[in-house]
Write a protein that holds these residues in place. Structure first.
Motif, mmCIF file in Angstrom:
data_model
loop_
_atom_site.group_PDB
_atom_site.id
_atom_site.type_symbol
_atom_site.label_atom_id
_atom_site.label_comp_id
_atom_site.label_asym_id
_atom_site.label_seq_id
_atom_site.Cartn_x
_atom_site.Cartn_y
_atom_site.Cartn_z
ATOM 1 N N VAL A 159 -1.105 4.251 -0.189
ATOM 2 C CA VAL A 159 -1.937 4.583 -1.283
ATOM 3 C C VAL A 159 -0.888 4.567 -2.515
ATOM 4 C CG1 VAL A 159 -4.035 5.545 -1.858
ATOM 5 C CG2 VAL A 159 -3.532 4.576 0.709
ATOM 6 N N PRO A 162 -1.473 6.242 -7.304
ATOM 7 C CA PRO A 162 -2.597 5.964 -8.520
ATOM 8 C C PRO A 162 -1.363 4.467 -9.241
ATOM 9 C CG PRO A 162 -0.692 7.709 -8.521
ATOM 10 C CD PRO A 162 -0.852 7.239 -6.980
ATOM 11 N N ASN A 163 -2.207 4.284 -9.989
ATOM 12 C CA ASN A 163 -2.235 2.526 -10.563
ATOM 13 C C ASN A 163 -0.541 3.604 -11.458
ATOM 14 O OD1 ASN A 163 -3.631 1.030 -10.309
ATOM 15 N ND2 ASN A 163 -4.322 1.790 -12.378
ATOM 16 N N LYS A 178 3.559 0.750 -5.925
ATOM 17 C CA LYS A 178 3.331 0.390 -3.926
ATOM 18 C C LYS A 178 3.148 -1.115 -4.278
ATOM 19 C CE LYS A 178 -0.942 0.627 -5.086
ATOM 20 N NZ LYS A 178 -1.406 1.893 -6.361
ATOM 21 N N ASP A 182 -1.855 -9.575 -4.059
ATOM 22 C CA ASP A 182 -2.713 -8.734 -5.973
ATOM 23 C C ASP A 182 -3.044 -9.882 -6.238
ATOM 24 O OD1 ASP A 182 -0.472 -8.860 -7.126
ATOM 25 O OD2 ASP A 182 -0.608 -6.467 -7.723
ATOM 26 N N GLU A 209 -4.235 -4.849 -2.196
ATOM 27 C CA GLU A 209 -5.454 -4.832 -2.994
ATOM 28 C C GLU A 209 -5.623 -6.314 -2.179
ATOM 29 O OE1 GLU A 209 -6.784 -2.133 -4.186
ATOM 30 O OE2 GLU A 209 -4.415 -1.541 -5.321
ATOM 31 N N SER A 221 -9.636 -5.687 -3.605
ATOM 32 C CA SER A 221 -9.697 -6.015 -4.513
ATOM 33 C C SER A 221 -10.880 -7.425 -5.771
ATOM 34 C CB SER A 221 -8.903 -5.832 -5.804
ATOM 35 O OG SER A 221 -8.327 -7.059 -6.038
ATOM 36 N N SER A 275 -2.015 -1.768 1.362
ATOM 37 C CA SER A 275 -2.396 -1.760 -0.027
ATOM 38 C C SER A 275 -3.841 -1.295 -0.454
ATOM 39 C CB SER A 275 -1.829 -1.465 -1.417
ATOM 40 O OG SER A 275 -1.949 -2.695 -2.379
ATOM 41 N N SER A 276 -4.483 -0.525 -0.985
ATOM 42 C CA SER A 276 -6.176 -0.486 -1.791
ATOM 43 C C SER A 276 -6.366 0.831 -2.599
ATOM 44 C CB SER A 276 -6.874 -0.519 -0.485
ATOM 45 O OG SER A 276 -8.073 -1.082 -1.412
ATOM 46 N N HIS A 277 -7.362 0.428 -3.654
ATOM 47 C CA HIS A 277 -7.558 1.675 -4.459
ATOM 48 C C HIS A 277 -9.267 2.329 -3.598
ATOM 49 C CE1 HIS A 277 -5.120 0.178 -7.653
ATOM 50 N NE2 HIS A 277 -4.904 1.379 -7.340
ATOM 51 N N LEU A 333 -10.234 3.829 -1.299
ATOM 52 C CA LEU A 333 -9.493 4.350 -0.152
ATOM 53 C C LEU A 333 -10.944 5.265 1.023
ATOM 54 C CD1 LEU A 333 -8.187 7.483 -2.533
ATOM 55 C CD2 LEU A 333 -6.541 5.518 -1.240
ATOM 56 N N GLU A 352 -9.865 10.067 0.061
ATOM 57 C CA GLU A 352 -9.856 10.794 -0.854
ATOM 58 C C GLU A 352 -9.474 12.359 -1.816
ATOM 59 O OE1 GLU A 352 -14.061 9.334 -2.423
ATOM 60 O OE2 GLU A 352 -13.364 8.045 -2.535
#
Lengths: 309, 302
Positions: free
Chosen positions: A33, A35-36, A40, A81, A158, A161, A188-190, A192, A296
């Motif tokens: 995990v 941020p952009n 990652k 991704d 991701e 996504s 990896s993923s956004h 959470l 989160e």
């Protein structure tokens, strides 16, 4: 076991990875995990042999795979991704192409492809053209492709996504199934909450370095030092709250409708002691439950702390 | 085991109706051009029948036309081979497999060349028209086809190198055209212009020492011109149909200055040219495989 040791990646003057250290045990789902722009994808590409590190090492079961990219390719399955597919290629031809690219003997391919398509629930699409599949199906097909050579470790950047909720659930189920099969999954993923649901451990990366790693609860504990406990009595919420207020290691007591929430500054033994005291005072306890950490919250706190630093 | 990339490319491209249509259009175009060429030759006032000599001229014309077309097509196919994978976001996924980068590049190159081979093969019956009128034999037709293929291999090697080096299809194709244009026309124009300047200088000064140096320049120039595909093709025609075009080119490069130069072209320029084409293709293909290698060398970091 996969170990990333002191990994550094510079793009000119910009340092994308800054002495990154990660240890991923066998057979777990490890959530990555950050941020952009945290690094990652860069880290995942180096682990997959798609990018040269400026310095550092990647070990798989003690073997430095940075020194032998061929060995790395045998052990790692990678799903990027963003990926494209070929026009005019059918699902089984797509799989056959990658099986060929991993030099899997022709005789064995039929069974392997059949099993993998079954795993990702695409058996009925075997004769369909790849570009006619939905995005979710393409993601699952790409996952099957990354498994064609039976790798020990699967790196998924991701994978959820752009998927609709149903496709995300299907992807989650497939990943859990992979864990049952003994695969180590690094993902990896956004999203959470979903990551929290399926991951055994997580690693939070920010500015190219690992900020925290471990199970969500372990990280939460390390961050707060106090643990949040819920106790539901059969009756007498007020009496329970009153009793808890007399215990020194207990603080922040909140009475809810049918339970009491409080923070305890102690370990499992202390929680057991508090529970025994409550029961000893004649209060019937329905359950004692520790509030699980929220990924989160952890993510926001850790990445914010890092920004403030 | 057949190269997986080649297998995939062939199954995809041959399945597409576009390939069939493109080949049909090419054969029809060649036939129409040949028919028009025959018509023009027959319409000539001095026409005395469509002789074997006319058939030879037709064969030369078709050979030059086909070489040009093949070079354009090869650039279009091979120039997008790797950059196309990159644009389609399929390259990374291929690079993590156990295939070596050389194997990937060779697969893409042979797939591009297989299309060019098809173009050459389907046009053979059109070349048969020239054979029908005499003056051109079966060997001539196949020798020309082989030479054209060797030129395509060279262009393919250069194209796939630029395709590996650059991210965009368009830039890769443009740079390949520039490189191939230089290797065919630019390089010949430069050398012939050098010949012209050397002859003018010798005539203006009239010194023996300068004349010796000019002779050396002409000899080096002839060797360098032997690398040129156009000169290779001319040499092949000279060998097959017994013309002296190569000597004429050397002769006319200085004759207008009044300087009569010797030429050192051998009759085997075309064979030399084929070897050169294959070497260039091999070098650029190897370079392409190095360029796309994600992790350059197995080395210890720290």
């Amino acid at each position: 076991m996969l170990e990333v040791v002191d990994l550094v990646k510079n793009y000119g003057k910009f340092r994308a990875l800054n002495d990154l250290n990660i240890t991923v045990s066998d057979g777990i789902i490890y959530g990555f995990v950050g941020p952009n722009g945290a690094g990652k994808t860069t880290a995942m590409k180096i682990m997959s042999g798609l990018l040269t590190a400026t310095s550092g090492s990647v070990f798989i079961n003690g073997e430095n795979v940075v020194e032998s990219p061929r060995a790395l390719r045998e052990k790692i399955g990678y799903m990027p991704d963003f990926f494209g597919v070929y026009d005019n290629l059918k699902v089984d031809e797509y799989m056959d192409f990658y099986a060929g690219a991993y030099y899997i003997p022709y005789k064995e391919r039929g069974d392997i492809i059949g099993n993998l398509l079954e795993l990702v629930d695409l058996s009925d699409k075997r004769a369909s053209y790849v570009d006619s599949l939905s995005r979710g199906m393409k993601q699952r097909l790409c996952l099957a492709r990354s498994l064609v050579h039976d790798p020990e470790i699967i790196i998924l950047d991701e994978p959820a996504s752009g998927l609709d909720p149903r496709a995300r659930v299907e992807m989650k189920e497939t990943l859990k199934h992979l864990q049952v099969l003994g695969k180590t999954v690094i993902i990896s993923s956004h999203i959470l909450p979903e990551l929290a649901e399926m991951c055994t451990e997580i690693g939070i990366i920010n500015n190219g370095a690992l900020v925290s790693s471990g199970s969500i609860n372990d990280i939460m504990r390390a961050m707060t030092k106090k643990r949040v406990i819920h106790i539901k009595p059969l009756e007498g919420v007020e009496r329970l709250a009153s009793l808890l207020s007399e215990i020194a290691i207990v603080s922040d007591i909140r009475e809810n409708i049918d339970n009491v929430e409080f923070e305890i500054n102690g370990d499992d033994k202390d929680i057991a002691g508090v529970t025994a005291k409550i029961v000893g005072e004649g209060i019937d306890v329905v359950f004692v439950k520790e509030k699980e950490g929220n990924l989160e919250d952890i993510f926001m706190r850790l990445t914010k702390e890092d920004e403030n630093d | 085991m057949i190269n997986p990339v080649l297998k995939r490319e062939l199954s995809v491209s041959l399945r597409s109706p576009r390939t069939f249509i493109a080949l049909c259009v090419y054969v029809i175009l060649m036939t129409v051009i040949t028919a028009v060429a025959i018509f023009i030759m027959k319409s000539n006032i001095l026409y005395s029948g469509f002789t074997p000599s006319s058939a030879t001229n037709l064969y030369v014309f078709m050979g030059v036309f086909q070489l040009g077309i093949v070079m354009i097509f090869t650039t279009a196919f091979a120039g997008t081979a790797i950059s196309g994978e990159r644009e389609r976001q399929t390259l990374d996924v291929m690079l993590v497999t156990k295939m070596s980068t050389l194997s990937i590049v060779l697969g893409k190159l042979t797939a591009s060349l297989s299309m060019v081979c098809l173009i050459i093969v389907v046009s053979l019956p059109v070349f048969g028209i020239a054979m029908y009128f005499g003056g051109v034999g079966l060997f001539d037709v196949f020798a020309l086809a082989f030479f054209t293929l060797s030129a395509a291999v060279m262009v393919g090697g250069i194209a796939i190198f630029f395709s590996s080096l650059l991210k965009r299809n368009v830039t890769s194709i443009i740079l390949t055209y520039i490189a191939v244009g230089f290797l065919t026309i630019g390089h010949a124009v430069l050398l012939l212009a050098g010949n012209y300047i050397a002859s003018v200088t010798v005539l203006a000064n009239g010194s023996d020492a300068l004349a010796d140096r000019a002779s050396n320049i002409f000899a080096i120039s002839d060797v360098l011109l032997s690398f040129n595909v156009v000169f290779g093709l001319v040499s092949l025609f000279d060998t097959l149909i017994g013309s002296f075009s190569l000597q004429n080119i050397a002769y006319y490069s200085t004759i207008y200055t009044g300087y009569l130069r010797e030429n050192s072209f051998t009759s085997m320029v075309w064979a030399f040219n084929i070897i050169f084409n294959l070497i260039v293709a091999a070098v650029f293909t190897l370079l392409a495989s190095v360029v796309i290698k994600p992790v350059k060398n197995s080395r210890k970091y720290r």
